[in-house]
Write an enzyme that holds these catalytic residues in place. Structure first.
Site, short mmCIF file in Angstrom:
data_model
loop_
_atom_site.label_atom_id
_atom_site.label_comp_id
_atom_site.label_asym_id
_atom_site.label_seq_id
_atom_site.Cartn_x
_atom_site.Cartn_y
_atom_site.Cartn_z
N HIS A 103 3.16 -3.14 -0.71
CA HIS A 103 2.35 -4.09 0.04
C HIS A 103 3.06 -4.55 1.31
O HIS A 103 2.44 -4.66 2.37
CB HIS A 103 2.02 -5.31 -0.84
CG HIS A 103 1.05 -5.03 -1.93
ND1 HIS A 103 0.60 -6.00 -2.79
CD2 HIS A 103 0.42 -3.89 -2.30
CE1 HIS A 103 -0.26 -5.47 -3.64
NE2 HIS A 103 -0.38 -4.18 -3.37
N TYR A 158 -6.30 -10.61 -0.63
CA TYR A 158 -6.42 -10.77 -2.07
C TYR A 158 -7.81 -11.21 -2.54
O TYR A 158 -8.29 -10.73 -3.58
CB TYR A 158 -5.32 -11.72 -2.59
CG TYR A 158 -4.00 -11.00 -2.71
CD1 TYR A 158 -3.66 -10.33 -3.89
CD2 TYR A 158 -3.11 -10.95 -1.65
CE1 TYR A 158 -2.47 -9.65 -4.01
CE2 TYR A 158 -1.91 -10.27 -1.75
CZ TYR A 158 -1.60 -9.62 -2.92
OH TYR A 158 -0.41 -8.92 -3.04
N GLU A 181 5.69 -11.83 -2.04
CA GLU A 181 5.62 -11.06 -0.80
C GLU A 181 6.02 -11.91 0.40
O GLU A 181 6.63 -11.39 1.35
CB GLU A 181 4.21 -10.48 -0.62
CG GLU A 181 3.95 -9.32 -1.57
CD GLU A 181 2.50 -8.98 -1.73
OE1 GLU A 181 1.66 -9.52 -0.96
OE2 GLU A 181 2.17 -8.18 -2.63
N ARG A 186 1.52 6.48 5.57
CA ARG A 186 2.28 7.31 4.62
C ARG A 186 3.71 6.82 4.61
O ARG A 186 4.27 6.49 5.65
CB ARG A 186 2.20 8.79 5.04
CG ARG A 186 2.99 9.75 4.16
CD ARG A 186 2.30 9.99 2.83
NE ARG A 186 2.69 11.27 2.26
CZ ARG A 186 3.83 11.47 1.58
NH1 ARG A 186 4.69 10.50 1.43
NH2 ARG A 186 4.10 12.67 1.08
N GLY A 196 13.21 19.59 -4.89
CA GLY A 196 12.57 19.83 -3.61
C GLY A 196 12.74 18.70 -2.62
O GLY A 196 13.85 18.22 -2.37
N GLY A 249 12.20 15.74 -2.98
CA GLY A 249 12.74 14.55 -3.63
C GLY A 249 14.19 14.28 -3.26
O GLY A 249 14.74 13.24 -3.62
N THR A 278 15.15 13.52 -0.34
CA THR A 278 15.25 12.62 0.81
C THR A 278 15.81 11.23 0.48
O THR A 278 16.70 10.76 1.18
CB THR A 278 13.91 12.51 1.56
OG1 THR A 278 12.85 12.25 0.62
CG2 THR A 278 13.61 13.80 2.30
#
Length: 366
Positions: free
Chosen positions: A85, A95, A137, A200, A259, A261, A263
């Site tokens: 979030h 919300y 948050e 992303r 693979g 993963g 990073t």
């Protein structure tokens, strides 16, 4: 605080939510995107189509219902959502939108079984849960180097493998927050032909004085768009987030990557080596020419990294037999990669921590 009657109703209806959870959350997303299209940009629509997002939300709703009388019990489980979030700039005003559509979805799916008392109890419970999210948050936003998205510029692009490119992105205002090894940033993409912004998350391979290195694999809408960008492109980026991070420790470190993963684990390995820790990295790939960050990993070998590269042209994963041969007693263990591989890792090495690229889930441990 919720009254006892409300908590009793919510807990009593938890089994119903478990049985119908995915149906409710799938309808919830459909309903919300129709009623409030402005929130579509916050969601990965590939995960929607695959059913991963509705399933993750259904699990979260069920957990909240079961623990409504002691919400502190679910705090560890909601940490990934809180960080996601933050990376997407979810704010308090979002919300009520979620609450209204979630209650509507419960009513639509359960029909007459969703009595006014049940809907009222769930409305009160959702209000309390939302307040918990908003409060936590706020603390994260207060601690962040910036809030929301700000412009970065692509400074360098390196062809890493036929599937992976590395991007050095620099903050236009020069202000960069240090990414704890394992954290990610969110990239905001305005893609031609798309009617909404897309987001992303990408693991930070390395933090520099003026920006970050990321290494996206060309799969998915945003990643393919990013692979088309060149030096000079301006890209909105959010501050580092994520709770899958390298914890302070002097114990030996074992990392198991599949693979791309690698990073988040690469940054962990490099940082731990700099701290003088013993680091072993197992990297499973489908072929040697598809080894992300291959040259950088080889450089870490010169710095003391114990690197084991496993090539499997079918699965690109480590087997349980190979993992069982490891001596990880007293080690900190982290893993990231395909779900099937991570399941094997956590069942073989119960103390292993893991991260999904996408909606969170819980893997069965031994």
């Amino acid at each position: 605080m919720l009254d006892q009657q409300t908590m009793d109703i919510v807990k009593a209806t938890a089994p119903v939510l478990k049985d119908h959870g995915v149906a409710i959350t799938s309808h919830f997303y459909k309903r919300m995107f129709e009623n409030n299209p402005e929130v579509r940009q916050f969601f990965n629509h590939t995960n929607q189509k695959r059913g991963r997002q509705p399933e993750a939300l259904a699990n979260a709703v069920y957990a909240a219902a079961v623990h409504i009388d002691r919400l502190e019990a679910i705090l560890p489980a909601i940490q990934p959502a809180l960080h996601k979030h933050k990376s997407l700039n979810i704010r308090p005003e979002h919300y009520p939108i979620v609450g209204q559509n979630l209650l509507g979805a419960i009513q639509d799916v359960l029909g007459e079984a969703a009595t006014p008392d049940i809907i009222d109890a769930w409305a009160k419970a959702y209000g309390v849960i939302a307040d918990v999210f908003i409060s936590l948050e706020k603390q994260m936003y207060d601690d962040a180097p910036w809030i929301g998205f700000k412009p970065f510029t692509v400074a360098e692009v390196i062809e890493d493998t036929p599937e992976v490119k590395r991007f050095h992105i620099k903050a236009n205002d020069g202000v960069v927050g240090m990414a704890i090894p394992g954290q990610y940033i969110s990239v905001q993409a305005r893609i031609a032909g798309e009617d909404i912004l897309h987001h992303r998350q990408y693991s930070v391979v390395e933090t520099t004085e003026d920006g970050y290195w990321i290494a996206p694999k060309a799969e998915g809408l945003v990643s393919n768009w990013l692979h088309e960008q060149t030096v000079g492109t301006e890209i909105p980026v959010s501050a580092p987030a994520g709770e899958f991070v390298l914890e302070a420790s002097d114990r030996p470190l074992t990392l198991v990557a599949g693979g791309i993963g690698i990073t988040p684990l690469f940054n962990m390995a490099k940082t731990a080596l700099g701290q003088g820790r013993s680091v072993t990295l197992l990297h499973a790939v489908r072929s040697t020419n598809l080894r992300p960050l291959g040259e950088e990993l080889d450089e870490l070998v010169n710095a003391g990294l114990q690197l084991i590269t496993h090539v499997d042209d079918v699965s690109g994963c480590m087997s349980a037999t190979q993992l069982e041969a490891l001596d990880v007693e007293g080690h900190d263990v982290y893993t990231c990669g395909p779900t099937a591989m991570m399941e094997t890792v956590v069942q073989t090495i119960p103390q292993a921590r893991y991260e999904f690229f996408g909606p969170s889930a819980v893997l069965a441990r031994a």
